[in-house]
Design a protein around this motif. Sequence first.
Motif, short mmCIF file in Angstrom:
data_model
loop_
_atom_site.label_atom_id
_atom_site.label_comp_id
_atom_site.label_asym_id
_atom_site.label_seq_id
_atom_site.Cartn_x
_atom_site.Cartn_y
_atom_site.Cartn_z
N THR A 1 4.70 -3.32 -1.61
CA THR A 1 4.29 -3.79 -0.29
C THR A 1 3.73 -2.66 0.57
OG1 THR A 1 6.62 -3.59 0.39
CG2 THR A 1 5.84 -5.77 -0.26
N LEU A 2 4.40 -1.53 0.58
CA LEU A 2 3.91 -0.40 1.39
C LEU A 2 2.66 0.23 0.80
CD1 LEU A 2 7.30 1.25 2.44
CD2 LEU A 2 5.84 -0.32 3.74
N ALA B 1 -0.26 -1.88 1.90
CA ALA B 1 -0.62 -1.57 3.28
C ALA B 1 -1.44 -0.28 3.36
CB ALA B 1 0.64 -1.45 4.13
N ARG C 1 -0.78 -5.91 7.35
CA ARG C 1 0.28 -6.61 8.05
C ARG C 1 1.19 -7.34 7.06
NH1 ARG C 1 -2.38 -10.49 11.95
NH2 ARG C 1 -3.24 -8.52 12.71
N TYR D 1 3.62 -4.88 5.37
CA TYR D 1 4.76 -4.49 6.21
C TYR D 1 5.78 -5.62 6.35
CZ TYR D 1 1.86 -0.50 7.53
OH TYR D 1 1.10 0.65 7.50
N ALA E 1 7.71 -6.02 3.10
CA ALA E 1 8.60 -4.86 2.93
C ALA E 1 9.88 -5.08 3.73
CB ALA E 1 7.91 -3.58 3.39
N ALA E 2 9.74 -5.59 4.94
CA ALA E 2 10.91 -5.89 5.76
C ALA E 2 11.76 -6.98 5.12
CB ALA E 2 10.47 -6.31 7.17
#
Length: 483
Positions: free
Chosen positions: A126-127, A130, A219, A222, A225-226
């Motif tokens: 995920t990161l 981004a 977006r 991020y 990832a959260a």
Amino acid sequence: MSQTSTVTPPEPASPARRRGGRWIDHWEPEDETFWQQTGRRVARRNLVFSIIAENIAFSVWLLWSISSALLVAHYGFGFSAAQMFFLVAVPNFVGSVLRIPYTFAVPKFGGRNWTVISGLLLLIPTLLLAAAVSNPSTPYWAFLLIAATAGVGGGNFASSMTNISFFYPDRKKGLALAVNAAGGNVGVSIIQLGLPVLVGAGGLYGLVSASPGGVDLARAGYVWAALGLLAAAGAWFFMNNLSVSLSSFRVQISVVRRKHTWIVSWLYVGTFGSFIGFSAAFPLLIGLQFPGVEVADVTFLGALVGSAARPVGGWLADRLGGARVTLWNFAAMAAGTVMVIVAVNRAAWPLFLGSFLVVFVTTGIGNGSTFRMIPMIFQRQALAAVPGATGTQRDAALARGRTEAAAAIGLSSAAGAFGGFVVVATFGVLGLVNDGGVPPDVIATAFAIFLGFYVTCVALTWWHYTRRSVLIQRAPNLSSADV
């Protein structure tokens, strides 16, 4: 409070047992009293948080199924159709490979512990996504490598299913495994429906307009990832490890010598491989075959109906027999594929969408029924190895059957994920042969190949699991309703 202390009566300490934290040493779901008083509540709680973690992992795994199209449409990356199919296929391949070590991780480290680790691993793809989309000079090979890391989301399924198989009694495994899997599978729909809205590409049948500021794929990286952190936290605080799930690698790997491990793996390639492969390819196929259709409005439907059908497959298999449901489901899958080919050749959008959704439904039903077969097959084989066994000897045989079934579930899930890679890669390879393009005749050829595979699945299921003669001769205590 430690889960061991709340669900387990005091026992003498044993150096062979791993206690403390959220380990449960005493687990007997086949004991009706234990199940009603303690087991059901604990199993349900672990199932809920397993579904949450798996759902998020599936979303990350299929992140590129929708992101790849946005890269070309909104970021100006000049990738060919064949290149985009490979970008979507790579996570499936890596996920299939990772499912093998993920399968053996639960009996080594514990289901709760590994769910925490697998949730944290979701931060990598995920990161990186981004970071990559924030740099307009990112080359194709870098996107390919970053897409490959999304395979960690696919590995999660194997460990999740292996773990949940230990929590439930045999009579409830079919539905429990199907619900767990469906909860994860629907993550595909969530990413395909929610990502365009989240990043500003619009969607929801025109209810959400595209952002005037343009698409921001970073977006999505991020946000998921959260969510990966959320999955890890949920597992840490609310899930358990079962001592009964611990097993040596030697015992688990012994399933590779079992013929039925490879037969059910072949069948699962046909069901789950089709589900995950078609889910990944669906957005690109619609965009290429029907460019006037708004992809974001319909692409999520395939994974949604396939996911919803999976518990139905498990439920039907619990009542009618997994082999019987699997046999007729493959026949329906083949019929639906024929209609997809007709729709492609005629460029008929309503027929294409309707027949493709029928195929998605059959993938879900087949996923549930095939997985229901596995515990039954391996426990029957374990009992057949000790004819006439009673008492502790019989219990030991059943325990070994459960351990082997859990390993077989993980290995067959790896085969199924690899099937998803093959499905998407088939479009890519045929596109390369066609100078990078994927016109209707190439799409129809790919579906004709898949149709031939489904025919082999019908034949294998009938030959090994539904013929009364072979069941009677090779396993006198086994019937098609049992399997």
